[in-house]
Design a protein around this motif. Structure first.
Motif, PDB file in Angstrom:
ATOM      1  N   GLY A 151       8.350  -3.238 -11.021  1.00  0.00           N
ATOM      2  CA  GLY A 151       8.186  -2.012 -10.112  1.00  0.00           C
ATOM      3  C   GLY A 151       8.434  -2.914  -8.578  1.00  0.00           C
ATOM      4  O   GLY A 151       7.724  -2.961  -8.222  1.00  0.00           O
ATOM      5  N   HIS A 153       7.621  -0.972  -4.971  1.00  0.00           N
ATOM      6  CA  HIS A 153       7.355   0.163  -3.731  1.00  0.00           C
ATOM      7  C   HIS A 153       8.298   0.919  -3.117  1.00  0.00           C
ATOM      8  O   HIS A 153       9.086   1.436  -2.234  1.00  0.00           O
ATOM      9  N   ILE A 155      12.546   1.159  -2.667  1.00  0.00           N
ATOM     10  CA  ILE A 155      13.680   1.590  -3.445  1.00  0.00           C
ATOM     11  C   ILE A 155      14.892  -0.172  -3.063  1.00  0.00           C
ATOM     12  O   ILE A 155      16.539  -0.245  -3.851  1.00  0.00           O
ATOM     13  N   TYR A 191      15.982   5.650 -15.774  1.00  0.00           N
ATOM     14  CA  TYR A 191      15.599   4.351 -14.597  1.00  0.00           C
ATOM     15  C   TYR A 191      17.198   4.045 -14.090  1.00  0.00           C
ATOM     16  O   TYR A 191      17.762   2.458 -14.751  1.00  0.00           O
ATOM     17  N   ARG A 266      11.033   6.722  -9.440  1.00  0.00           N
ATOM     18  CA  ARG A 266       9.320   6.051  -9.203  1.00  0.00           C
ATOM     19  C   ARG A 266       9.113   6.625 -10.561  1.00  0.00           C
ATOM     20  O   ARG A 266       9.113   7.779 -11.309  1.00  0.00           O
ATOM     21  N   GLN A 267       8.226   5.675 -11.025  1.00  0.00           N
ATOM     22  CA  GLN A 267       7.382   6.314 -12.121  1.00  0.00           C
ATOM     23  C   GLN A 267       5.878   6.393 -11.773  1.00  0.00           C
ATOM     24  O   GLN A 267       5.442   6.323 -10.481  1.00  0.00           O
ATOM     25  N   GLY A 271       3.490   4.800  -9.520  1.00  0.00           N
ATOM     26  CA  GLY A 271       4.214   5.350  -7.903  1.00  0.00           C
ATOM     27  C   GLY A 271       5.135   4.146  -7.850  1.00  0.00           C
ATOM     28  O   GLY A 271       6.014   4.429  -6.535  1.00  0.00           O
ATOM     29  N   LEU A 272       5.356   3.387  -8.983  1.00  0.00           N
ATOM     30  CA  LEU A 272       6.938   2.558  -8.243  1.00  0.00           C
ATOM     31  C   LEU A 272       7.798   2.879  -8.849  1.00  0.00           C
ATOM     32  O   LEU A 272       8.322   3.617 -10.054  1.00  0.00           O
ATOM     33  N   PHE A 273       9.100   2.055  -7.818  1.00  0.00           N
ATOM     34  CA  PHE A 273      10.530   2.165  -8.159  1.00  0.00           C
ATOM     35  C   PHE A 273      10.930   1.381  -9.249  1.00  0.00           C
ATOM     36  O   PHE A 273      10.621   0.370  -9.621  1.00  0.00           O
TER      37      PHE A 273
END
Length: 299
Positions: A151, A153, A155, A191, A266-267, A271-273
């Motif tokens: 993951g 932060h 993108i 995703y 975002r998961q 909260g991470l991509f």
């Protein structure tokens, strides 16, 4: 009595080259070289098979020399030291480029992935390993089967996946990729990456077999990329997406890298991509049984 003449004996060299240069099929040039000794000499001496092959597949311009299994590199590098050696070199090139051009056209379309080499990152190894992309479908042994990046932060952080192809020379025509839909998460997010790009090349050093476990590593320090495709947009869809290259690309060296550019999903839990996907398929025509030497020409 019917009058016959050999136009190669009557026309100037430039005109003869223009006439034979109109032939677009490798077998036609091979047949021309079988008409007579003079025609064979003309085809070989002027490198017509090589010229046709390079017109069809410009990536072969990176080939430095042609070496027969019975002769070493040292012998092949003696080009130009005598007329005999030069003629033998021209004959090797005639034979090799005729086989290459015809071989790249005749082999049937098929998938050409041999193994996975590395991923730039893996979230939960080995559960979400790149090896999962070698399996058919999005399930294996009753559980989800996919690759997941770590993951981020940001993108814009890219990911890369590197694969070994089935031959040292492959003609890649299209690549299919399927993003993974996490049906076990709320709202079943997909995703996908924002876009994708493909690089092809060869290892800087010989690779042993078997390849072993895939690594979490960047590949730029291990491979030389000789081709980079345009950037293709990816759809946020759980489907096998087709990316057709602008023209058939000759991958000399058997290494292909997928660059996944940009993150969309975002998961919820952290909260991470992330980027997840199921499997790529590389469709190609390939010519097997060719030894490739990656060496700089002598000074």
């Amino acid at each position: 009595m019917e009058i016959r003449m050999d136009f190669l004996n009557w026309l100037d060299h430039e005109t003869s080259m223009k006439i034979l240069g109109c032939l677009q099929d490798p077998p036609d040039l091979v047949r021309v070289s079988s008409v007579s000794r003079s025609w064979r000499h003309f085809v070989i001496a002027n490198g017509l098979c090589k010229q046709l092959c390079l017109r069809m597949f410009p990536h072969f311009r990176r080939v430095y020399c042609v070496i027969e299994p019975t002769c070493g590199i040292e012998k092949a590098l003696e080009v130009g030291r005598s007329k005999f050696v030069e003629w033998e070199t021209l004959k090797r090139e005639h034979k090799a480029y005729a086989f290459l051009a015809q071989g790249c056209l005749l082999f049937p379309f098929k998938e050409c992935i041999l193994d996975a080499i590395s991923a730039s990152s893996t979230d939960d190894y080995p559960v979400e390993s790149i090896r999962n992309t070698l399996l058919q479908g999005d399930h294996s042994e009753g559980r989800p089967s996919y690759w997941s990046s770590k993951g981020q932060h940001d993108i814009a952080v890219p990911e890369t996946l590197v694969y070994k192809l089935a031959a040292d020379i492959c003609v890649i025509t299209e690549i299919n990729i399927q993003p993974f839909q996490a049906y076990f998460q709320r709202d079943s997010p997909i995703y996908s990456a924002i876009s994708v790009r493909f690089c092809m090349g060869h290892p800087k050093c010989p690779m042993g077999d078997p390849l072993g476990e895939p690594l979490d590593d960047t590949a730029d320090d291990k491979f030389i990329w000789t081709y980079s495709s345009p950037e293709f947009p990816m759809a946020q869809e759980n489907s096998l997406q087709n990316f057709k290259l602008p023209e058939p690309v000759v991958c000399i060296g058997g290494i292909l890298q997928i660059e996944l550019l940009g993150r969309v999903q975002r998961q919820e839990v952290d909260g991470l991509f992330y980027i997840w996907f199921v499997q790529p398929t590389f469709f190609q025509q390939s010519y097997f049984g060719v030894d490739i030497y990656h060496a700089a020409p002598p000074a």
